[in-house]
Design a protein around this motif. Structure first.
Motif, PDB file in Angstrom:
ATOM      1  N   PRO A 116       0.788  -1.236   0.000  1.00  9.16           N
ATOM      2  CA  PRO A 116       0.000   0.000   0.000  1.00  9.16           C
ATOM      3  C   PRO A 116       0.826   1.295   0.000  1.00  9.16           C
ATOM      4  O   PRO A 116       0.426   2.278  -0.635  1.00  9.16           O
ATOM      5  N   ALA A 117       1.950   1.305   0.684  1.00 12.99           N
ATOM      6  CA  ALA A 117       2.770   2.530   0.712  1.00 12.99           C
ATOM      7  C   ALA A 117       3.277   2.845  -0.701  1.00 12.99           C
ATOM      8  O   ALA A 117       3.255   4.004  -1.138  1.00 12.99           O
ATOM      9  N   MET A 118       3.683   1.827  -1.454  1.00 19.25           N
ATOM     10  CA  MET A 118       4.137   2.052  -2.825  1.00 19.25           C
ATOM     11  C   MET A 118       2.952   2.367  -3.728  1.00 19.25           C
ATOM     12  O   MET A 118       3.087   3.138  -4.690  1.00 19.25           O
ATOM     13  N   ALA A 119       1.775   1.822  -3.428  1.00 16.01           N
ATOM     14  CA  ALA A 119       0.575   2.123  -4.219  1.00 16.01           C
ATOM     15  C   ALA A 119       0.267   3.615  -4.143  1.00 16.01           C
ATOM     16  O   ALA A 119      -0.103   4.229  -5.156  1.00 16.01           O
ATOM     17  N   ARG A 120       0.422   4.217  -2.967  1.00 24.28           N
ATOM     18  CA  ARG A 120       0.188   5.667  -2.825  1.00 24.28           C
ATOM     19  C   ARG A 120       1.201   6.465  -3.645  1.00 24.28           C
ATOM     20  O   ARG A 120       0.846   7.433  -4.311  1.00 24.28           O
ATOM     21  N   VAL A 121       2.457   6.036  -3.611  1.00 23.03           N
ATOM     22  CA  VAL A 121       3.499   6.724  -4.391  1.00 23.03           C
ATOM     23  C   VAL A 121       3.210   6.576  -5.879  1.00 23.03           C
ATOM     24  O   VAL A 121       3.256   7.557  -6.631  1.00 23.03           O
ATOM     25  N   ALA A 122       2.881   5.375  -6.315  1.00 16.74           N
ATOM     26  CA  ALA A 122       2.634   5.125  -7.734  1.00 16.74           C
ATOM     27  C   ALA A 122       1.420   5.903  -8.243  1.00 16.74           C
ATOM     28  O   ALA A 122       1.421   6.389  -9.380  1.00 16.74           O
ATOM     29  N   ALA A 123       0.410   6.031  -7.403  1.00 18.35           N
ATOM     30  CA  ALA A 123      -0.819   6.718  -7.817  1.00 18.35           C
ATOM     31  C   ALA A 123      -0.641   8.232  -7.888  1.00 18.35           C
ATOM     32  O   ALA A 123      -1.259   8.894  -8.732  1.00 18.35           O
ATOM     33  N   ASN A 124       0.208   8.794  -7.013  1.00 14.60           N
ATOM     34  CA  ASN A 124       0.308  10.252  -6.913  1.00 14.60           C
ATOM     35  C   ASN A 124       1.672  10.821  -7.274  1.00 14.60           C
ATOM     36  O   ASN A 124       1.817  12.031  -7.407  1.00 14.60           O
ATOM     37  N   GLY A 125       2.657   9.976  -7.409  1.00 12.22           N
ATOM     38  CA  GLY A 125       4.012  10.451  -7.666  1.00 12.22           C
ATOM     39  C   GLY A 125       4.328  10.506  -9.151  1.00 12.22           C
ATOM     40  O   GLY A 125       3.432  10.573 -10.004  1.00 12.22           O
ATOM     41  N   SER A 126       5.618  10.484  -9.450  1.00  8.27           N
ATOM     42  CA  SER A 126       6.074  10.587 -10.839  1.00  8.27           C
ATOM     43  C   SER A 126       7.088   9.493 -11.147  1.00  8.27           C
ATOM     44  O   SER A 126       7.823   9.041 -10.264  1.00  8.27           O
ATOM     45  N   PHE A 127       7.125   9.116 -12.420  1.00  5.98           N
ATOM     46  CA  PHE A 127       8.133   8.189 -12.922  1.00  5.98           C
ATOM     47  C   PHE A 127       8.971   8.943 -13.943  1.00  5.98           C
ATOM     48  O   PHE A 127       8.430   9.460 -14.924  1.00  5.98           O
ATOM     49  N   LEU A 128      10.257   9.037 -13.688  1.00  7.60           N
ATOM     50  CA  LEU A 128      11.172   9.654 -14.649  1.00  7.60           C
ATOM     51  C   LEU A 128      11.869   8.531 -15.405  1.00  7.60           C
ATOM     52  O   LEU A 128      12.597   7.732 -14.815  1.00  7.60           O
ATOM     53  N   VAL A 129      11.623   8.453 -16.704  1.00 10.88           N
ATOM     54  CA  VAL A 129      12.236   7.429 -17.544  1.00 10.88           C
ATOM     55  C   VAL A 129      13.394   8.079 -18.277  1.00 10.88           C
ATOM     56  O   VAL A 129      13.197   8.979 -19.088  1.00 10.88           O
ATOM     57  N   ASP A 130      14.593   7.650 -17.922  1.00  9.86           N
ATOM     58  CA  ASP A 130      15.809   8.228 -18.492  1.00  9.86           C
ATOM     59  C   ASP A 130      15.788   9.754 -18.400  1.00  9.86           C
ATOM     60  O   ASP A 130      16.143  10.458 -19.331  1.00  9.86           O
ATOM     61  N   GLY A 131      15.313  10.268 -17.258  1.00 15.10           N
ATOM     62  CA  GLY A 131      15.331  11.705 -16.978  1.00 15.10           C
ATOM     63  C   GLY A 131      14.131  12.491 -17.475  1.00 15.10           C
ATOM     64  O   GLY A 131      14.085  13.699 -17.312  1.00 15.10           O
ATOM     65  N   VAL A 132      13.133  11.820 -18.067  1.00 18.55           N
ATOM     66  CA  VAL A 132      11.955  12.507 -18.600  1.00 18.55           C
ATOM     67  C   VAL A 132      10.719  12.005 -17.866  1.00 18.55           C
ATOM     68  O   VAL A 132      10.499  10.795 -17.767  1.00 18.55           O
ATOM     69  N   VAL A 133       9.888  12.932 -17.368  1.00 14.89           N
ATOM     70  CA  VAL A 133       8.668  12.549 -16.659  1.00 14.89           C
ATOM     71  C   VAL A 133       7.724  11.831 -17.620  1.00 14.89           C
ATOM     72  O   VAL A 133       7.440  12.321 -18.716  1.00 14.89           O
TER      73      VAL A 133
END
Length: 128
Positions: A90-107
């Motif tokens: 669940p803690a990672m689910a909150r991050v994944a739902a509201n956070g950002s993924f930078l792929v090779d430096g690009v959001v």
């Protein structure tokens, strides 16, 4: 004086009597075989780095993850997010739902975006 005979295919040095090899021609280049970019491969190993709440949820700052999409599809941000939520809860689910993924430096906010060599998982940021 020494005589030299010249022929289009070969030449003979009259003084030595030994034939010389004809001039070599350049071989035709072999066409390159097209290959798919690495990021479209069905599975790949990705360096995943975690920051702040994402690092707390994962319990580490970085790891190498082998990722594939559902049914062998290309490795996507969505597939990575699902894998991280299944692995860290669940803690990672909150991050994944509201956070950002930078792929090779690009959001990348699109779950269908392909992953690259490195993905940074960032928690949501407050402020403006």
């Amino acid at each position: 004086m020494a005589e030299t005979s010249t022929d289009a295919a070969a030449s003979t040095d009259v003084t030595a009597g030994a034939p010389t090899a004809p001039m070599a021609t350049a071989a035709e280049p072999t066409p390159a075989v097209p290959t798919a970019p690495e990021s479209t491969a069905p599975g790949r190993t990705v360096l995943v780095r975690y920051f702040a709440a994402a690092a707390e949820a994962a319990g580490l700052e970085e790891e190498l993850i082998e990722i594939t999409g559902d049914g062998g599809d290309a490795a996507t941000v969505g597939a990575l997010a699902d894998l991280l939520v299944a692995r860290y809860g669940p803690a990672m689910a909150r991050v994944a739902a509201n956070g950002s993924f930078l792929v090779d430096g690009v959001v990348r906010r699109d779950r269908a975006a392909l992953v690259g060599e490195q993905v940074d998982v960032l928690p949501p940021f407050a402020g403006g």
